[in-house]
Design a protein around this motif. Sequence first.
Motif, mmCIF file in Angstrom:
data_model
loop_
_atom_site.group_PDB
_atom_site.id
_atom_site.type_symbol
_atom_site.label_atom_id
_atom_site.label_comp_id
_atom_site.label_asym_id
_atom_site.label_seq_id
_atom_site.Cartn_x
_atom_site.Cartn_y
_atom_site.Cartn_z
ATOM 1 N N ASN A 145 -13.846 -24.717 -22.309
ATOM 2 C CA ASN A 145 -13.794 -25.770 -23.489
ATOM 3 C C ASN A 145 -14.649 -26.742 -23.059
ATOM 4 N N LEU A 146 -15.888 -26.800 -23.834
ATOM 5 C CA LEU A 146 -16.765 -27.917 -23.331
ATOM 6 C C LEU A 146 -16.383 -29.528 -24.003
ATOM 7 N N GLU A 147 -15.295 -29.294 -24.755
ATOM 8 C CA GLU A 147 -14.788 -30.541 -25.250
ATOM 9 C C GLU A 147 -13.529 -31.197 -24.451
ATOM 10 N N LYS A 148 -12.983 -30.303 -23.365
ATOM 11 C CA LYS A 148 -11.766 -30.751 -23.072
ATOM 12 C C LYS A 148 -12.011 -30.550 -21.441
ATOM 13 N N SER A 149 -11.591 -31.395 -20.530
ATOM 14 C CA SER A 149 -11.858 -31.366 -18.998
ATOM 15 C C SER A 149 -10.950 -29.875 -18.602
ATOM 16 N N SER A 150 -11.236 -29.372 -17.494
ATOM 17 C CA SER A 150 -10.576 -28.273 -16.948
ATOM 18 C C SER A 150 -8.912 -28.577 -16.458
ATOM 19 N N SER A 151 -8.904 -29.905 -16.277
ATOM 20 C CA SER A 151 -7.730 -30.415 -15.699
ATOM 21 C C SER A 151 -6.703 -30.561 -16.650
ATOM 22 N N ILE A 152 -6.877 -30.884 -17.849
ATOM 23 C CA ILE A 152 -6.474 -31.393 -19.067
ATOM 24 C C ILE A 152 -5.943 -29.945 -19.557
ATOM 25 N N ALA A 153 -6.812 -28.896 -19.560
ATOM 26 C CA ALA A 153 -6.536 -27.655 -20.341
ATOM 27 C C ALA A 153 -5.656 -26.921 -19.375
ATOM 28 N N VAL A 154 -5.768 -27.144 -18.029
ATOM 29 C CA VAL A 154 -4.824 -26.380 -17.128
ATOM 30 C C VAL A 154 -3.408 -26.959 -17.283
ATOM 31 N N TYR A 155 -3.438 -28.534 -17.269
ATOM 32 C CA TYR A 155 -2.172 -29.132 -17.437
ATOM 33 C C TYR A 155 -1.328 -28.583 -18.693
ATOM 34 N N GLU A 156 -2.087 -28.551 -19.900
ATOM 35 C CA GLU A 156 -1.506 -28.017 -20.861
ATOM 36 C C GLU A 156 -1.082 -26.461 -20.996
ATOM 37 N N TYR A 157 -2.024 -25.671 -20.379
ATOM 38 C CA TYR A 157 -1.728 -24.511 -20.235
ATOM 39 C C TYR A 157 -0.186 -24.064 -19.450
ATOM 40 N N PHE A 158 -0.066 -24.878 -18.374
ATOM 41 C CA PHE A 158 1.118 -24.544 -17.383
ATOM 42 C C PHE A 158 2.197 -25.254 -18.052
ATOM 43 N N SER A 159 2.232 -26.432 -18.690
ATOM 44 C CA SER A 159 3.191 -26.944 -19.385
ATOM 45 C C SER A 159 3.667 -26.279 -20.503
ATOM 46 N N ASP A 160 2.891 -25.667 -21.261
ATOM 47 C CA ASP A 160 3.177 -24.579 -22.446
ATOM 48 C C ASP A 160 3.984 -23.372 -21.774
ATOM 49 N N LYS A 161 3.402 -22.932 -20.792
ATOM 50 C CA LYS A 161 3.950 -21.608 -20.134
ATOM 51 C C LYS A 161 5.445 -21.873 -19.642
ATOM 52 N N LEU A 162 5.551 -23.297 -18.891
ATOM 53 C CA LEU A 162 6.764 -23.572 -18.577
ATOM 54 C C LEU A 162 7.900 -23.744 -19.675
ATOM 55 N N ALA A 163 7.270 -24.490 -20.528
ATOM 56 C CA ALA A 163 8.249 -24.750 -21.708
ATOM 57 C C ALA A 163 8.678 -23.400 -22.447
ATOM 58 N N ASN A 164 8.068 -22.271 -22.285
ATOM 59 C CA ASN A 164 8.333 -21.117 -22.833
ATOM 60 C C ASN A 164 9.070 -20.201 -22.056
ATOM 61 N N MET A 165 9.107 -20.638 -20.604
ATOM 62 C CA MET A 165 10.085 -19.966 -19.819
ATOM 63 C C MET A 165 11.481 -20.438 -19.249
ATOM 64 N N VAL A 166 11.693 -21.473 -19.715
ATOM 65 C CA VAL A 166 12.941 -22.137 -19.794
ATOM 66 C C VAL A 166 13.646 -22.502 -21.015
ATOM 67 N N SER A 167 14.926 -23.055 -20.782
ATOM 68 C CA SER A 167 15.851 -23.086 -22.162
ATOM 69 C C SER A 167 15.224 -24.785 -22.377
ATOM 70 N N PRO A 168 14.894 -25.004 -23.835
ATOM 71 C CA PRO A 168 14.511 -26.421 -24.297
ATOM 72 C C PRO A 168 15.459 -27.579 -23.593
ATOM 73 N N ASP A 169 16.646 -27.269 -23.649
ATOM 74 C CA ASP A 169 17.595 -28.283 -23.124
ATOM 75 C C ASP A 169 17.623 -28.641 -21.644
ATOM 76 N N VAL A 170 16.875 -27.713 -20.965
ATOM 77 C CA VAL A 170 16.849 -27.882 -19.303
ATOM 78 C C VAL A 170 15.595 -28.903 -19.060
ATOM 79 N N GLU A 171 15.975 -29.709 -17.853
ATOM 80 C CA GLU A 171 15.116 -31.203 -17.613
ATOM 81 C C GLU A 171 13.714 -30.522 -17.159
ATOM 82 N N THR A 172 14.048 -29.190 -16.483
ATOM 83 C CA THR A 172 12.770 -28.505 -15.842
ATOM 84 C C THR A 172 11.696 -27.878 -16.773
#
Length: 361
Positions: A145-172
């Motif tokens: 993505n030439l319009e987004k730095s790698s670090s932000i892309a990776v941050y969003e990727y793992f954030s979304d992936k984590l959110a989909n792996m655990v229950s929404p009401d869990v702090e983790t």
Amino acid sequence: MARCLGGKWKVISLKTWNSWHRTFRSDAALKAIAKASEEKVPNVALYNYPSFSGALSALFAHLYHSRLNLPCLILPFSSVEPLRVEDFFVEGLDKCYLLDFVGPKGFATKLSQQSMCEVIAFDHRKSALPKINSSEDLRITFNINLEKSSSIAVYEYFSDKLANMVSPDVETANLLNSEVRGCVETVLKYIEDADLCRWSLPEIKAFRIGLGEWRAKLNCITNPYLFEQLLEISSADLVAKGNLYISSRQIAANKFLDKAFKVHLGRGFYGECLGVRVDGSSDLSDEIGKQLSLKSATAGLRPIGAVIYMQRKNLKMCLRSTDAATDTSEVAKAYGGGGCPSSSSFIIRMDEYNQWLSGNM
């Protein structure tokens, strides 16, 4: 020993080369890979070193796998002495992340074929595009993505992936806790501003200068506390350090301004400006030249500052200007040098230089 660094060949000592060799494709790195194979570690994350986007991307990979108690080997990947595809005979390897780089041409494909693993790469540079092989291998994903730095892309990727792996009401469900999230996200925005060459955020120059001292800490092999340190990073502290550095250099540069004299550029063909000799302080030439260009304009001369010093056995002249309508490179190119409109330099013969000063005598 000669080595190509940043497009230029430089002679480096054997001691320095051995240090690099140990650091990047080191015994420690190879032992870590061997141990990961023995333990059948399913995930490997390689990050671009010494890149700040790479290091922060590695942090997010670390946080994601730690939060879910998933084994993951994280290693720096440097083009100086890169890890090789054949190094990764890791039994049980399922996923390999390439963070802030795609590797040499064909690297991802060979890695996937050899280890029978999924390869997921992130990059934001145009230079990454020619390195991508057109492949029908569904195990390889290039996130460029030439319009987004790698670090932000990776941050969003793992954030979304984590959110989909655990229950929404869990702090983790959050990759970063509330105490550090704001600070880290601000740092990500500043790094993206520099990575994409936007230079639009306030005091981005000071931020980059303050961030410079971190470069020596970005190797997670030699610095086992890297991820803890990255979580404590503060953009405000970095800006403050950068401004302190800029201020100290400006004070040092200002001491030369009272020694300025008139220079007849090209014996007067290119007009007149102010100049100064700075033998022994050439590292301040940019700061001195810019301040001198302002002083020159105030004196009714061309808005150019000429900074002159001995470089080995040659006399070098650096021209700087803070005026957007002024092109210093026209002078430099006429005398065998080069540069850009606001900053240029060239070697000048002593007899020619004396002619440029003759009007002062």
